[in-house]
Design a protein around this motif. Structure first.
Motif, short mmCIF file in Angstrom:
data_model
loop_
_atom_site.label_atom_id
_atom_site.label_comp_id
_atom_site.label_asym_id
_atom_site.label_seq_id
_atom_site.Cartn_x
_atom_site.Cartn_y
_atom_site.Cartn_z
N ALA A 22 34.71 39.27 47.54
CA ALA A 22 33.98 38.04 47.06
C ALA A 22 33.70 38.43 45.48
N LYS A 23 33.95 39.58 45.02
CA LYS A 23 33.64 40.31 43.65
C LYS A 23 34.99 40.14 42.97
N ARG A 121 28.95 33.42 44.13
CA ARG A 121 29.49 34.59 43.43
C ARG A 121 29.72 34.30 42.03
#
Length: 147
Positions: A22-23, A121
């Protein structure tokens, strides 16, 4: 015990990899058909693992190696020890199943947290960019007072 601990470690690795991914995945990047199929397969396997394998391994360990059977009482008139004054019989199997419910609850909370992480995110970066454009803080307050 080894199977339960191993299944817990694998579930932690499965969940940690989602935070890692997700990062690194930019918000709004289009998905190809192959990426979508891999993501769907991964999600299905993860859900199968945390809601199927981990509770099963706990119940198997508690019933076999720990000996938490329905005829072994934790509390109540049939039990032994300090909890004899409880007015109902509570077996170790009941405790085992309550722990399985807690396992389901923990994974459900993590499931919702993963949704929030994945959906939000790009929010922090977007707020910072918007604040610089509008000369305000990320909370919407102006950077300097006007006289």
């Amino acid at each position: 015990m080894v199977a339960f601990v191993g299944s817990c470690l694998i579930s932690i690795l499965l969940l940690a990899s989602i935070f890692w991914f997700a990062k690194r995945r930019p918000v709004g990047t289009p998905l190809s058909w192959g990426e979508a199929m891999v993501a769907a397969t991964y999600a299905f396997f993860g859900l199968f693992w945390v809601y199927g394998v981990v509770p099963h391994q706990w119940l198997t360990w508690s019933e076999n190696e720990l000996g938490w059977r329905p005829d072994k009482y934790l509390a109540g008139p049939s039990g032994t020890g300090a909890l004899r004054e409880v007015p109902m019989n509570i077996s170790y199997q009941t405790l085992s199943h309550l722990i399985a419910v807690v396992i389901y609850g923990v994974f459900l909370a993590l499931h919702v947290a993963l949704w929030a992480v994945w959906q939000g995110r790009g929010d922090k970066v977007e707020r910072r960019r918007k604040a610089l454009e509008e000369k305000t803080t990320a909370y919407g307050r102006p950077l300097a007072r006007r006289a």
